[in-house]
Design a protein around this motif. Structure first.
Motif, PDB file in Angstrom:
ATOM      1  N   GLN A 102      13.117  -1.350   9.284  1.00 39.12           N
ATOM      2  CA  GLN A 102      13.069  -2.660   9.912  1.00 39.12           C
ATOM      3  C   GLN A 102      11.637  -3.155  10.101  1.00 39.12           C
ATOM      4  OE1 GLN A 102      15.484  -4.786  10.842  1.00 39.12           O
ATOM      5  NE2 GLN A 102      14.065  -6.248  11.804  1.00 39.12           N
ATOM      6  N   THR A 103      10.749  -2.265  10.485  1.00 42.45           N
ATOM      7  CA  THR A 103       9.386  -2.679  10.843  1.00 42.45           C
ATOM      8  C   THR A 103       8.394  -2.606   9.690  1.00 42.45           C
ATOM      9  OG1 THR A 103       8.940  -0.417  11.635  1.00 42.45           O
ATOM     10  CG2 THR A 103       9.708  -2.044  13.256  1.00 42.45           C
ATOM     11  N   GLN A 104       8.509  -1.603   8.829  1.00 39.63           N
ATOM     12  CA  GLN A 104       7.515  -1.418   7.770  1.00 39.63           C
ATOM     13  C   GLN A 104       7.907  -2.041   6.445  1.00 39.63           C
ATOM     14  OE1 GLN A 104       5.940   2.517   7.314  1.00 39.63           O
ATOM     15  NE2 GLN A 104       5.799   2.916   9.505  1.00 39.63           N
ATOM     16  N   CYS A 105       9.200  -2.206   6.219  1.00 43.74           N
ATOM     17  CA  CYS A 105       9.670  -2.808   4.964  1.00 43.74           C
ATOM     18  C   CYS A 105      10.109  -4.243   5.266  1.00 43.74           C
ATOM     19  CB  CYS A 105      10.806  -1.993   4.363  1.00 43.74           C
ATOM     20  SG  CYS A 105      10.358  -0.282   4.007  1.00 43.74           S
ATOM     21  N   ASP A 139       0.800  -1.213   0.000  1.00 35.73           N
ATOM     22  CA  ASP A 139       0.000   0.000   0.000  1.00 35.73           C
ATOM     23  C   ASP A 139       0.840   1.275   0.000  1.00 35.73           C
ATOM     24  OD1 ASP A 139       0.957  -0.606   2.518  1.00 35.73           O
ATOM     25  OD2 ASP A 139      -0.708   0.385   3.559  1.00 35.73           O
ATOM     26  N   LYS A 140       2.157   1.105   0.129  1.00 33.93           N
ATOM     27  CA  LYS A 140       3.062   2.261   0.112  1.00 33.93           C
ATOM     28  C   LYS A 140       4.249   1.958  -0.814  1.00 33.93           C
ATOM     29  CE  LYS A 140       1.993   3.763   4.825  1.00 33.93           C
ATOM     30  NZ  LYS A 140       2.584   4.035   6.180  1.00 33.93           N
ATOM     31  N   PRO A 141       4.021   1.994  -2.105  1.00 29.74           N
ATOM     32  CA  PRO A 141       5.118   1.690  -3.040  1.00 29.74           C
ATOM     33  C   PRO A 141       6.245   2.718  -2.933  1.00 29.74           C
ATOM     34  CG  PRO A 141       3.225   2.594  -4.205  1.00 29.74           C
ATOM     35  CD  PRO A 141       2.776   2.337  -2.798  1.00 29.74           C
ATOM     36  N   TYR A 142       7.468   2.236  -3.129  1.00 30.98           N
ATOM     37  CA  TYR A 142       8.681   3.053  -3.096  1.00 30.98           C
ATOM     38  C   TYR A 142       8.968   3.639  -1.711  1.00 30.98           C
ATOM     39  CZ  TYR A 142       7.996   2.832  -8.136  1.00 30.98           C
ATOM     40  OH  TYR A 142       7.801   2.384  -9.414  1.00 30.98           O
ATOM     41  N   LEU A 143       8.316   3.123  -0.668  1.00 31.12           N
ATOM     42  CA  LEU A 143       8.615   3.611   0.677  1.00 31.12           C
ATOM     43  C   LEU A 143      10.055   3.297   1.052  1.00 31.12           C
ATOM     44  CD1 LEU A 143       7.776   4.816   3.414  1.00 31.12           C
ATOM     45  CD2 LEU A 143       7.044   2.507   4.096  1.00 31.12           C
ATOM     46  N   LEU A 144      10.513   2.092   0.727  1.00 29.92           N
ATOM     47  CA  LEU A 144      11.883   1.693   1.067  1.00 29.92           C
ATOM     48  C   LEU A 144      12.896   2.609   0.388  1.00 29.92           C
ATOM     49  CD1 LEU A 144      13.920  -0.240   2.357  1.00 29.92           C
ATOM     50  CD2 LEU A 144      13.646  -1.744   0.366  1.00 29.92           C
ATOM     51  N   GLU A 145      12.700   2.888  -0.878  1.00 29.62           N
ATOM     52  CA  GLU A 145      13.632   3.741  -1.605  1.00 29.62           C
ATOM     53  C   GLU A 145      13.666   5.154  -1.020  1.00 29.62           C
ATOM     54  OE1 GLU A 145      11.472   1.739  -2.860  1.00 29.62           O
ATOM     55  OE2 GLU A 145      12.567   0.340  -4.159  1.00 29.62           O
ATOM     56  N   LYS A 146      12.485   5.680  -0.675  1.00 31.15           N
ATOM     57  CA  LYS A 146      12.425   7.015  -0.087  1.00 31.15           C
ATOM     58  C   LYS A 146      13.123   7.061   1.269  1.00 31.15           C
ATOM     59  CE  LYS A 146       8.043   8.123  -2.377  1.00 31.15           C
ATOM     60  NZ  LYS A 146       6.595   8.398  -2.174  1.00 31.15           N
ATOM     61  N   LEU A 147      12.922   6.032   2.083  1.00 30.50           N
ATOM     62  CA  LEU A 147      13.573   5.986   3.390  1.00 30.50           C
ATOM     63  C   LEU A 147      15.083   5.879   3.253  1.00 30.50           C
ATOM     64  CD1 LEU A 147      11.150   3.615   5.368  1.00 30.50           C
ATOM     65  CD2 LEU A 147      11.422   6.096   5.639  1.00 30.50           C
ATOM     66  N   MET A 148      15.551   5.132   2.255  1.00 29.27           N
ATOM     67  CA  MET A 148      17.000   5.000   2.054  1.00 29.27           C
ATOM     68  C   MET A 148      17.615   6.331   1.640  1.00 29.27           C
ATOM     69  SD  MET A 148      17.851   1.982   2.901  1.00 29.27           S
ATOM     70  CE  MET A 148      19.545   2.185   2.373  1.00 29.27           C
ATOM     71  N   VAL A 149      16.932   7.075   0.775  1.00 29.65           N
ATOM     72  CA  VAL A 149      17.435   8.394   0.369  1.00 29.65           C
ATOM     73  C   VAL A 149      17.520   9.320   1.579  1.00 29.65           C
ATOM     74  CG1 VAL A 149      16.924  10.453  -0.986  1.00 29.65           C
ATOM     75  CG2 VAL A 149      16.649   8.186  -2.011  1.00 29.65           C
TER      76      VAL A 149
END
Length: 436
Positions: free
Chosen positions: A337-340, A282-292
């Motif tokens: 850790q928790t959401q991705c 439900d949150k695409p690209y969340l991991l990429e945004k968090l890494m940036v």
């Protein structure tokens, strides 16, 4: 090249002052204007050796590496036997402080270059999925132990302000009056250091080959000769390396190379996380945004801590920002850790069908995040010129990447798509002929 000049100047004396032939010899070794003839010869010899094939290069590299380890053990042992406790006091000199130690770690990271080359040579390894992690871990442990022991030995033998930047151990032994050890160290360094050039250039054609297969570089970099060697890629990379080593002083390259390696390791850590973790549906690209966000805050944290340590700033704002950025990084790491969540397909496959040859990095994403933070923190310790060079390098690389991303289809090595199988078959045939 600087080692050769330093070694030659160690024989300089009043008797040779004004000697025309001696002055000409020194001029040939060090003509000035940033030109380094000795670096030219060493680089040229390394490239010619690699043009002969990986097998011959591997034998030479193994021989030089064994000699190099023995030399480091000799210098470390001799320096420790000459240790003076007063040379270790204070442990952190007041003019440098803790910030100066971190700054030195950034520049000296160049000394760790080499173990990463193991990954680039995995194509020639036997059972790489099992042996590569072992080789990397063992190499890191050995290199770190030797590096720390040698550094401790040198600084305990000679006062830190007397350590030579270009010829530490030879000058240190001369400072203590042990001239025979100084000569052995100087000659040993001249003999062993070329392996660094050889190992560095050995992996470059394989990196270019992989990029050419993806269309990021022209097809010529994927060309394989009749013996299975990347001759064209080696020749092109060799010409660039020879020109750089001959014309660009190492002083300007040291920080750039160290920062480039740190940046490469940061990208590796990031890649591990992107492979092992995934964004919520439900949150695409969340991991990429968090890494940036994590990388940006890590770099900013490094700048803030650098200002606090080097300038000994007492400004409350600087300390507040440093603490805020650190807490923000911890929060982002917690979100990753928790959401991705881990990619279940890979983890379930590994747990239900355990494969002893399969290696998975532990403590993901915590360990890669910590590694990225330390790498970016060290990059932030560079001076202004070093930061400008690394930012220009990154900007050029990004521009080149997107250019080839758009026009890469034209450059994709279609004619070399069977090159991997061809390279492997040629090497196996060559090995079979050798055994017979």
């Amino acid at each position: 090249g600087d080692k050769v000049v330093e070694f030659a100047r160690s024989f300089d004396s009043e008797d040779k002052a004004g000697n025309f032939l001696w002055e000409c010899f020194l001029f040939v070794l060090d003509p000035g204007f940033g030109i380094n003839p000795c670096a030219f010869l060493i680089s040229l010899a390394s490239v010619l050796l690699l043009m002969g094939g990986v097998k011959e290069s591997k034998v030479v590299a193994n021989t030089f590496t064994t000699f190099n380890v023995c030399l480091v053990l000799f210098m470390s042992g001799m320096s420790l036997s000459l240790m003076k406790r007063e040379n270790m006091t204070p442990l952190f000199p007041s003019e440098f402080g803790a910030g100066g130690v971190i700054r030195g770690a950034t520049s000296s990271f160049f000394g760790y270059i080499g173990f990463d080359e193991i990954c680039c040579m995995s194509g020639e390894a036997i059972n790489p999925s099992k042996n590569m992690p072992r080789a990397i871990i063992l190499t890191l442990a050995i290199v770190s132990s030797l590096y720390v022991t040698a550094a401790f030995g040198l600084t305990s033998m000679v006062p830190y302000n007397e350590c030579s930047e270009t010829s530490g151990f030879p000058d240190g032994f001369r400072y203590r009056g042990v001239n025979w050890a100084a000569q052995v160290s100087a000659i040993g360094e001249l003999v062993s250091l070329p392996v660094v050039v050889l190992v560095t250039i050995m992996a470059q054609p394989r990196l270019q080959y992989a990029m050419a297969m993806d269309g990021i570089l022209p097809p010529v970099f994927a060309a394989v000769d009749s013996l299975g060697n990347l001759t064209e890629g080696t020749r092109i990379a060799g010409i660039v390396m020879i020109a750089t080593a001959t014309l660009v002083p190492f002083t300007y390259l040291n920080d750039l190379i160290s920062a480039g390696i740190l940046l490469a390791f940061t990208m590796t850590n990031t890649s591990v996380i992107l492979i092992r973790q995934s964004s919520p549906s439900d949150k695409p690209y969340l991991l990429e945004k968090l890494m940036v966000c994590f990388h940006s805050l890590s770099l900013l944290t490094g700048f803030m801590l650098k200002s606090s340590l080097l300038a000994k700033s007492t400004a409350k704002l600087t300390h507040l920002l440093s603490v805020t950025f650190c807490l923000s990084n911890i929060f982002i790491g917690y979100k990753i850790q928790t959401q991705c969540q881990s990619k279940r397909s890979l983890m379930q496959w590994h747990s239900n069908e355990p494969n002893p040859s399969m290696y998975l990095a532990p403590f993901v994403p915590i360990l890669p995040l910590c590694g990225s933070f330390v790498n970016l923190y060290l990059i932030a310790q560079l001076d202004r010129i070093g930061l400008m060079m690394i930012f220009c390098y990154v900007g050029s690389a990004i521009g080149f990447y997107f250019y080839n991303l758009q026009y890469g289809k034209k450059n994709t090595a279609h004619g070399h798509r069977n090159a991997p199988e061809r390279m492997i078959s040629l090497h196996e045939a060559k090995r079979s002929d050798t055994n017979n």
